[in-house]
Enzyme design. Structure first.
Site, PDB file in Angstrom:
ATOM      1  N   SER A   8     -35.621  57.748 -65.680  1.00 27.18           N
ATOM      2  CA  SER A   8     -34.745  57.188 -64.652  1.00 27.18           C
ATOM      3  C   SER A   8     -35.105  55.739 -64.373  1.00 27.18           C
ATOM      4  O   SER A   8     -36.217  55.440 -63.912  1.00 27.18           O
ATOM      5  CB  SER A   8     -34.844  58.000 -63.358  1.00 27.18           C
ATOM      6  N   HIS A  33     -31.382  57.533 -67.789  1.00 26.59           N
ATOM      7  CA  HIS A  33     -30.769  58.050 -66.575  1.00 26.59           C
ATOM      8  C   HIS A  33     -30.597  56.911 -65.573  1.00 26.59           C
ATOM      9  O   HIS A  33     -31.540  56.168 -65.288  1.00 26.59           O
ATOM     10  CB  HIS A  33     -31.653  59.150 -65.973  1.00 26.59           C
ATOM     11  N   ASP A  35     -29.137  55.929 -61.719  1.00 25.97           N
ATOM     12  CA  ASP A  35     -28.742  56.426 -60.400  1.00 25.97           C
ATOM     13  C   ASP A  35     -27.971  55.357 -59.645  1.00 25.97           C
ATOM     14  O   ASP A  35     -28.513  54.295 -59.330  1.00 25.97           O
ATOM     15  CB  ASP A  35     -29.981  56.821 -59.589  1.00 25.97           C
ATOM     16  N   MET A  37     -26.171  54.600 -56.122  1.00 21.20           N
ATOM     17  CA  MET A  37     -26.147  55.077 -54.731  1.00 21.20           C
ATOM     18  C   MET A  37     -25.354  54.104 -53.868  1.00 21.20           C
ATOM     19  O   MET A  37     -25.384  52.889 -54.092  1.00 21.20           O
ATOM     20  CB  MET A  37     -27.574  55.191 -54.185  1.00 21.20           C
ATOM     21  N   HIS A  66     -25.678  59.054 -62.900  1.00 17.35           N
ATOM     22  CA  HIS A  66     -25.652  59.982 -61.768  1.00 17.35           C
ATOM     23  C   HIS A  66     -25.093  59.244 -60.560  1.00 17.35           C
ATOM     24  O   HIS A  66     -25.731  58.343 -60.014  1.00 17.35           O
ATOM     25  CB  HIS A  66     -27.080  60.480 -61.510  1.00 17.35           C
ATOM     26  N   MET A  68     -24.357  59.073 -56.911  1.00 21.00           N
ATOM     27  CA  MET A  68     -24.650  59.575 -55.572  1.00 21.00           C
ATOM     28  C   MET A  68     -23.803  58.784 -54.587  1.00 21.00           C
ATOM     29  O   MET A  68     -24.307  58.006 -53.766  1.00 21.00           O
ATOM     30  CB  MET A  68     -26.144  59.444 -55.272  1.00 21.00           C
ATOM     31  N   MET A 137     -30.851  68.838 -58.433  1.00 17.88           N
ATOM     32  CA  MET A 137     -31.785  67.944 -57.766  1.00 17.88           C
ATOM     33  C   MET A 137     -32.978  68.755 -57.265  1.00 17.88           C
ATOM     34  O   MET A 137     -32.808  69.709 -56.505  1.00 17.88           O
ATOM     35  CB  MET A 137     -31.114  67.235 -56.601  1.00 17.88           C
ATOM     36  N   ASP A 175     -33.802  66.808 -61.935  1.00 13.50           N
ATOM     37  CA  ASP A 175     -34.231  65.464 -61.537  1.00 13.50           C
ATOM     38  C   ASP A 175     -34.990  65.540 -60.219  1.00 13.50           C
ATOM     39  O   ASP A 175     -34.458  66.006 -59.211  1.00 13.50           O
ATOM     40  CB  ASP A 175     -32.991  64.583 -61.381  1.00 13.50           C
TER      41      ASP A 175
END
Length: 216
Positions: A8, A33, A35, A37, A66, A68, A137, A175
């Protein structure tokens, strides 16, 4: 299938992302990966499409994104144009999840659905055949470096049972708090993909750490 490792980038050095991505390119990692957000669905803000578009020019690994964020269905086209391989959306944010999954696939990406720690896997009964991956998660989403939530191992077992019973081909990704000890337990429980952030990027030798995770 041998399990996959997806480091990540959230735990990487944001002042030198090119170097971090090149390290991943030259490692045994299978995916990168990422993320994203929004500060609304989770209490943190990371990076957006300008960074993704820059990464796609240097990243040689499939990008596992991913989201979020609230209303992730609005950004299917942008994610596809950024070179995303796997687009993960949260069950908790998608009112019309089946429609969103179909849109992701029509855009040429793999479709993943993510569950927060408190969301039971039984809620995927009617969608698990349609997705390419389920991301569980094992920490509360929003920040790296959190402690592993122990019941996540049992959750993987329940998800594996659901996938096998329904004939789904979905991968199981986990994750949060992944290291050599928790990673081994998750793989034994049925996980296919391990996401690791701090454990990789804060280690003295990230490539060796990725290799050790891959060898579990």
């Amino acid at each position: 299938m041998k399990h996959l490792i997806a480091p990540s980038l959230l735990s990487g050095n944001f002042l030198d992302l090119r170097r971090e991505v090149e390290m991943i390119n030259n490692s045994d990692a299978d995916w990168l990966h990422l993320d994203i957000m929004d500060g609304v669905f989770v209490p943190n803000i990371t990076f957006g499409f300008p960074v993704l578009n820059a990464l796609k020019t240097v990243c040689r690994k499939p990008m596992d994104v991913h989201l979020m964020i609230v209303e992730p269905q609005k950004f299917v086209r942008e994610l596809a144009e950024a070179g995303t391989y796997m687009m993960n959306v949260h069950y908790e944010t998608c009112v019309h999840l089946h429609r969103t999954v179909n849109e992701i696939r029509k855009a040429g990406m793999k479709a993943g659905v993510t569950l927060n720690p408190h969301t039971p896997v039984c809620l995927l009964e009617d969608i698990v055949r349609d997705v390419d991956m389920v991301l569980l998660m094992s920490v509360n989403p929003g920040f790296s470096g959190q402690s592993f939530i122990e019941h996540s191992v049992e959750k993987v077992v329940r998800l594996r049972e659901l996938i096998d019973r329904t004939g789904s081909k979905a991968l199981i990704e986990v994750d949060g708090g992944v290291n050599l000890q928790t990673g081994k337990r998750l793989i034994e429980a049925g996980a296919d993909v391990l996401v690791a952030g701090n454990f990789v990027f804060k280690s003295p030798d990230p490539r060796a750490t990725i290799q050790a995770l891959k060898a579990l």
